[in-house]
Design a protein around this motif. Structure first.
Motif, PDB file in Angstrom:
ATOM      1  N   LYS A 107     -93.654 -46.755  55.366  1.00 40.31           N
ATOM      2  CA  LYS A 107     -93.633 -45.468  56.078  1.00 40.31           C
ATOM      3  C   LYS A 107     -95.007 -45.016  56.563  1.00 40.31           C
ATOM      4  CE  LYS A 107     -93.614 -42.411  52.088  1.00 40.31           C
ATOM      5  NZ  LYS A 107     -92.752 -41.795  51.114  1.00 40.31           N
ATOM      6  N   TRP A 159     -81.775 -33.553  56.697  1.00 39.63           N
ATOM      7  CA  TRP A 159     -82.399 -34.545  55.809  1.00 39.63           C
ATOM      8  C   TRP A 159     -83.334 -35.467  56.611  1.00 39.63           C
ATOM      9  CZ3 TRP A 159     -81.679 -39.879  56.234  1.00 39.63           C
ATOM     10  CH2 TRP A 159     -82.290 -40.643  55.228  1.00 39.63           C
ATOM     11  N   ARG A 198     -81.556 -45.044  49.026  1.00 39.45           N
ATOM     12  CA  ARG A 198     -82.775 -45.318  49.797  1.00 39.45           C
ATOM     13  C   ARG A 198     -83.440 -46.628  49.366  1.00 39.45           C
ATOM     14  NH1 ARG A 198     -88.332 -44.297  49.562  1.00 39.45           N
ATOM     15  NH2 ARG A 198     -88.221 -43.244  47.551  1.00 39.45           N
ATOM     16  N   LEU A 244     -87.269 -36.077  56.257  1.00 40.29           N
ATOM     17  CA  LEU A 244     -87.785 -37.430  55.982  1.00 40.29           C
ATOM     18  C   LEU A 244     -88.934 -37.761  56.934  1.00 40.29           C
ATOM     19  CD1 LEU A 244     -86.989 -39.972  54.187  1.00 40.29           C
ATOM     20  CD2 LEU A 244     -85.838 -40.838  56.237  1.00 40.29           C
ATOM     21  N   LEU A 270     -89.247 -45.007  57.691  1.00 40.09           N
ATOM     22  CA  LEU A 270     -89.401 -43.786  56.888  1.00 40.09           C
ATOM     23  C   LEU A 270     -88.750 -43.936  55.518  1.00 40.09           C
ATOM     24  CD1 LEU A 270     -88.529 -41.184  59.674  1.00 40.09           C
ATOM     25  CD2 LEU A 270     -90.773 -41.450  58.577  1.00 40.09           C
ATOM     26  N   LEU A 271     -87.804 -44.871  55.408  1.00 40.39           N
ATOM     27  CA  LEU A 271     -87.098 -45.059  54.140  1.00 40.39           C
ATOM     28  C   LEU A 271     -87.928 -45.816  53.107  1.00 40.39           C
ATOM     29  CD1 LEU A 271     -83.637 -46.180  55.584  1.00 40.39           C
ATOM     30  CD2 LEU A 271     -84.062 -44.069  54.304  1.00 40.39           C
TER      31      LEU A 271
END
Ligand SMILES: Cc1ncc(COP(=O)(O)O)c(C=O)c1O
Length: 477
Positions: free
Chosen positions: A290, A131, A374, A135, A284-285
């Motif tokens: 991001k 995952w 998230r 991502l 990245l979340l």
């Protein structure tokens, strides 16, 4: 001791779980502490207090007393990362899903080295790594491994880079050692990169001098022009760049190097491209943050620390790599653990790791991700990033302070114009000794500086105003 040793072995029957549960609630009560980032106990008093404890009495004492004692000696004299004045380091308050899962991790005691010690846990870690790699925008075939921290992840990344470069010239570095021409191998990073790059070079037999640092701009970013000049010079000197390390979130200024440009340079000279995103990997979340990591998807390997801006208890870091088959470069088969003749699907993660026995830290990360989702984690990140912007403005407005660079993530670094390094040291040390503030102190381009690192999304603007006022008070004191 009010119970016999048999009562302390963790078992999963009703009695065993009841014993664990009552002790767990006592342990939680022992955490209660007065407000403040730390007590004002002196180093000598602390030494005397802790060393007065008989660490191994002939006969044990009641666990409830031991837990109380830990509360009154250790926890109450430790630091409180959730206190708004605990702002020195990338040292976060933790989240309840991860903390309670820590208990389950310890109680269930899976060991991540082999499938026969951690069958489900192995799949959880692989699932999480898959995952995370997605991502970050890495392609199918990417995966990773959990490590104890950013330092360990960076060392592992550069170990892989060294083996990979060896493999391109037909040398198995881990078997036969460094080839003769390894004296010319170089690792390039910015002058703001984390010291673990140097440490890795030392451990890998290349020596710290094999790390060539590239000048940064005023903002703290690696200068791409300076990188080009450095690469040209190294090529002219006959030196082989085996890896370029970009930092996504430098330790002091929190800046993110221009990843796409650096990645392009690395690949054009056949070097491994490692991104140390220990700090800003969490961006990245967030849909808002991001894009700052654009180019990370070019990486051959990425360090991401869950025990920083993902609010996990230590230890929790990950190294994800573009081509998981390259972990085979590390694999050492062993008769008792990783024989290589297991049924398909029984994966022994020891083959990817520099550790053998290893904790199941992936569980607490997954528990956190699933509980908060998230969006909540992204919101927490956005809150601390925005708070840091506010702090930057408050510092810029304060005549006694000078902001070193506009805040780029969760750190504000500032100097005190007119004061020398010794006075800056005194200010930071006085605040630490009094227990009022755990303040960061560093040096940027030879100049002593102080640092706030905002890791707590519950900290308010009023708290920030207080912190600035406390520093100013100390300057005038
Ligand atoms: C950019 C960067 N990389 C790596 C590390 C090392 O992380 P750890 O302390 O988890 O080993 C740090 C620590 O602050 C860091 O800031």
């Amino acid at each position: 001791m009010d119970a016999s040793w048999q009562d302390f072995v963790v078992t999963f029957d009703d009695q065993g779980l009841a014993n664990l549960s009552s002790s767990a609630s006592q342990a939680i009560q022992s955490l209660s502490r007065p407000r403040g980032p730390r007590s004002n106990i002196t180093p000598q008093q602390l030494h005397d207090l802790i060393w007065s404890i008989d660490v191994c009495p002939e006969e044990g004492i009641a666990l409830s007393l031991v837990l109380d004692e830990l509360g009154s000696t250790v926890w109450s004299n430790g630091v409180a990362p959730s206190d708004p004045a605990c702002v020195a380091h990338l040292h976060p308050p933790t989240l309840i899903p991860s903390v309670v899962t820590e208990l389950a991790i310890a109680a269930s005691n899976q060991s991540m080295d082999s499938w026969d010690q951690a069958p489900a846990a192995t799949e959880v870690e692989l699932h999480l790594m898959n995952w995370l790699a997605r991502l970050a925008g890495l392609p199918a075939g990417a995966s990773g491994i959990m490590t104890s921290g950013g330092t360990a992840s960076n060392v592992l990344a550069l170990t892989l880079a060294r083996s990979w470069i060896g493999s391109t010239i037909g040398v198995d570095v881990l078997k036969t050692g460094l080839p003769e021409n390894a004296r010319s191998w170089r690792i390039v990073c910015s002058d703001q990169a984390h010291f673990s790059v140097q440490r890795a070079a030392a451990q890998l037999g290349l020596g710290r001098d094999a790390v060539v640092t590239v000048a940064t701009l005023e903002s703290g970013l690696m200068s791409v022009d300076a990188l080009d000049t450095t690469l040209d010079q190294l090529a002219r000197d006959g030196q082989r760049v085996i890896a370029i390390v970009a930092t996504a979130g430098t330790t002091d200024l929190g800046v993110i190097d221009p990843l796409a440009e650096i990645g392009e340079r690395a690949h054009s000279i056949g070097a491994w491209f490692h991104v140390d995103a220990a700090v800003a990997g969490a961006f990245l979340l967030s849909d808002r943050l991001k894009s700052r990591l654009s180019g990370i998807e070019r990486a051959d390997s990425i360090t991401i620390d869950f025990h920083k801006l993902w609010w996990q208890p230590f230890n929790a870091s990950a190294l994800v790599i573009r081509d998981a088959d390259q972990f085979d470069l590390l694999r050492v088969k062993s008769n008792y653990l990783d024989r290589g003749d297991e049924i398909e699907g029984m994966i022994n993660l020891v083959g990817r790791s520099l550790d053998t026995s290893r904790r199941f830290d992936a569980a607490k990360v997954v528990a956190t991700l699933r509980t908060l989702g998230r969006h909540s984690l992204a919101q927490m990140l956005e809150v601390v990033v925005e708070l840091t912007q506010y702090a930057g403005r408050a510092i810029a407005a304060e005549p006694a302070l000078r902001l070193v660079a506009p805040p780029a993530s969760v750190m504000c670094v500032f100097e005190i114009p007119g004061l020398g390094a010794d006075t800056v040291r005194d200010i930071q040390q006085r605040l630490l000794a009094s227990g009022e503030m755990v303040l960061g102190r560093t040096e940027i381009r030879g100049q002593a500086a102080l640092k706030f690192t905002f890791m707590n999304p519950l900290t308010t603007r009023a708290d920030v105003d207080c912190l600035v006022a406390m520093v100013v008070r100390e300057i005038t004191a």
